[in-house]
Design an enzyme around this catalytic site. Structure first.
Site, mmCIF file in Angstrom:
data_model
loop_
_atom_site.group_PDB
_atom_site.id
_atom_site.type_symbol
_atom_site.label_atom_id
_atom_site.label_comp_id
_atom_site.label_asym_id
_atom_site.label_seq_id
_atom_site.Cartn_x
_atom_site.Cartn_y
_atom_site.Cartn_z
ATOM 1 N N ARG A 52 58.363 30.476 55.206
ATOM 2 C CA ARG A 52 57.177 30.410 54.153
ATOM 3 C C ARG A 52 55.892 30.167 54.696
ATOM 4 O O ARG A 52 54.709 30.325 54.135
ATOM 5 C CB ARG A 52 57.556 29.312 53.157
ATOM 6 N N TYR A 105 37.870 42.845 37.665
ATOM 7 C CA TYR A 105 38.928 43.524 37.496
ATOM 8 C C TYR A 105 39.794 42.346 36.275
ATOM 9 O O TYR A 105 39.539 41.102 36.261
ATOM 10 C CB TYR A 105 39.844 43.116 38.557
ATOM 11 N N ASP A 178 35.592 39.842 46.208
ATOM 12 C CA ASP A 178 36.798 40.699 46.030
ATOM 13 C C ASP A 178 36.136 41.841 46.741
ATOM 14 O O ASP A 178 35.516 42.801 46.383
ATOM 15 C CB ASP A 178 37.338 40.881 44.596
ATOM 16 N N LYS A 203 45.818 48.414 47.402
ATOM 17 C CA LYS A 203 45.250 49.477 47.308
ATOM 18 C C LYS A 203 44.873 50.123 48.704
ATOM 19 O O LYS A 203 45.614 50.723 49.282
ATOM 20 C CB LYS A 203 43.826 48.975 46.668
HETATM 21 C C1 LIG Z 1 39.335 44.749 42.499
HETATM 22 C C2 LIG Z 1 40.752 44.381 42.361
HETATM 23 N N1 LIG Z 1 41.084 43.276 42.775
HETATM 24 C C3 LIG Z 1 42.446 42.527 42.616
HETATM 25 C C4 LIG Z 1 43.489 43.559 42.298
HETATM 26 C C5 LIG Z 1 44.734 42.758 41.832
HETATM 27 O O1 LIG Z 1 45.795 43.230 43.030
HETATM 28 P P1 LIG Z 1 47.215 43.198 42.947
HETATM 29 O O2 LIG Z 1 47.660 44.307 41.701
HETATM 30 O O3 LIG Z 1 47.636 43.756 44.444
HETATM 31 O O4 LIG Z 1 47.764 41.895 42.584
HETATM 32 C C6 LIG Z 1 43.238 44.680 41.650
HETATM 33 C C7 LIG Z 1 44.348 45.410 41.014
HETATM 34 O O5 LIG Z 1 44.003 46.523 40.447
HETATM 35 C C8 LIG Z 1 42.002 45.080 41.707
HETATM 36 O O6 LIG Z 1 41.495 46.287 41.134
#
Ligand SMILES: Cc1ncc(COP(=O)(O)O)c(C=O)c1O
Length: 382
Positions: A52, A105, A178, A203
């Site tokens: 972990r 998001y 992000d 992604k």
């Molecule tokens: C810009 C962005 N940040 C974070 C996330 C969240 O990531 P995860 O689906 O891997 O938890 C997404 C998911 O669509 C996203 O588009």
């Protein structure tokens, strides 16, 4: 081990995170299926103790993502992008102020509100492209946290990252970016002054829609240890197979992004000229309101396009239903092109137009992608 100092990003994605180069060593990091490690004495800082906390299965991937974002520290990987985002949100001090783009998001917004309730944060939703109004929102806040998404998901607004970093730091604050949409190949938030970068590795970084994972990167040793302690304690870690898959996907990031960005720009230009398109948005189009800003701070425009067809929600739903090569599905950043009417999701902010389709351009032949999309668009107009 390959000396990765001074390597360009396209070489880094291939060379970073390899095991030491000694005779008989594997060229890829191993998948180690062990939850614990042999030990008697107190562990040293680099000793493996328990999976972990740290495992060989993560180290190659963490080294590679850290290097790609320009950090001297390895990244921290998580069981999902949201786990990385929640860890980063835990850095906002109790009773603190968090400014976050209105079109982040949608689950990041939900997470921000949940953190706000638990720790009495003041959350201010801002129009991230409006630099003066974001700066005004930060005014009066002591050590605020600015959350950045640029481009935003799905409205593709571009923040003036250097100006907003300066404004936040002037108030003793912290900037968390992000960087999922841009990827470290098109945008380097740490170099632009941000303190922490988070990713949905799910992604582009992993790139094949076969793994859910997240990562956080910071070059600040204090923030790094706080994030590491948070992960040790909350335990939102990825499994060894997922880490292996993600690093395997990362090896082709440069080729995939090069191809999908070129196709996205081409498709955006063609769509913009199509009579059935009411509005097309892509940071690479001169018509994008922050096109010049994107040019100044990004080295690519990303592979996401938004399209509003003439004919409203019905037409948009018809496009998503009718496409053949494009797949109607949520998510983005994989080798396959995806299309989604975002407002089909109840959590999507109401300020996102009902008829907006988000297109994640993959690596298929651009002519096939264009023909499929145009055929669906034309069907939607009947
Ligand atoms: C810009 C962005 N940040 C974070 C996330 C969240 O990531 P995860 O689906 O891997 O938890 C997404 C998911 O669509 C996203 O588009």
């Amino acid at each position: 081990m390959t000396d990765i100092n001074g390597l360009r990003p396209d070489s880094l994605v291939v060379a970073a995170g390899r095991p030491p180069r000694v005779t008989g060593a594997p060229v890829n990091p191993p998948v180690v299926l062990s939850s614990t490690y042999v030990g008697v004495d107190s562990p040293g800082p680099d000793d493996l103790l328990y999976a972990r906390y740290d495992t060989e299965s993560w180290r190659g991937l963490e080294d590679a993502i850290g290097a790609l974002e320009g950090s001297t520290q390895r990244a921290l990987v998580y069981g999902s992008g949201m786990a990385a985002i929640s860890a980063a949100l835990s850095l906002v001090p109790r009773n603190g102020t968090l400014a976050i783009p209105r079109h982040s998001y949608n689950v990041s917004l939900v997470a921000a509100r949940a953190h706000a309730e638990e720790r009495d944060l003041t959350v201010i939703e801002v129009d991230i492209a409006e630099t003066e109004s974001v700066t005004a929102a930060l005014n009066g806040a002591d050590s605020p946290t600015l959350w950045l998404e640029s481009p935003t998901n799905p409205m593709l607004e571009i923040a003036d990252i250097p100006a907003l970093v300066e404004a936040t730091h002037a108030r003793g604050g912290t900037v968390i970016a992000d960087n999922t949409f841009a990827t470290p190949l098109a945008q380097q938030p740490l170099a632009l002054g941000a303190d922490v970068v988070v990713h949905s590795v799910t992604k582009y970084l992993a790139g094949h829609s076969d793994v859910v994972m997240g990562a956080a990167v910071t070059d600040n040793p204090d923030l790094w240890s706080r994030l590491k302690t948070q992960r040790d304690v909350h335990g939102a870690i990825p499994g060894p197979w997922e880490a292996w898959l993600a690093l395997r996907g990362l090896r082709t990031l440069a080729l995939r992004v090069q191809r999908s960005q070129a196709s996205a720009l081409e498709l955006a230009q063609r769509l913009e000229a199509h009579p059935a398109a009411l509005e097309v948005r892509h940071p690479g189009l001169p018509s994008h309101p922050q096109h010049d800003r994107a040019r100044a701070q990004m080295s690519g425009f990303g592979s996401i396009i938004t399209l509003r067809p003439r004919g409203g929600v019905e037409a948009a739903a018809t496009v998503a239903r009718t496409v053949n090569l494009w797949t109607p599905a949520t998510s983005l950043g994989g080798v396959e092109s995806l299309i989604e009417r975002r407002r089909r999701l109840p959590a999507e902010p109401a300020t996102v137009p009902d008829d907006l389709l988000r297109l994640s351009v993959g690596i298929e032949d651009v002519e096939d992608l264009a023909a499929d999309l145009v055929a669906a668009l034309e069907t939607s107009q009947r």
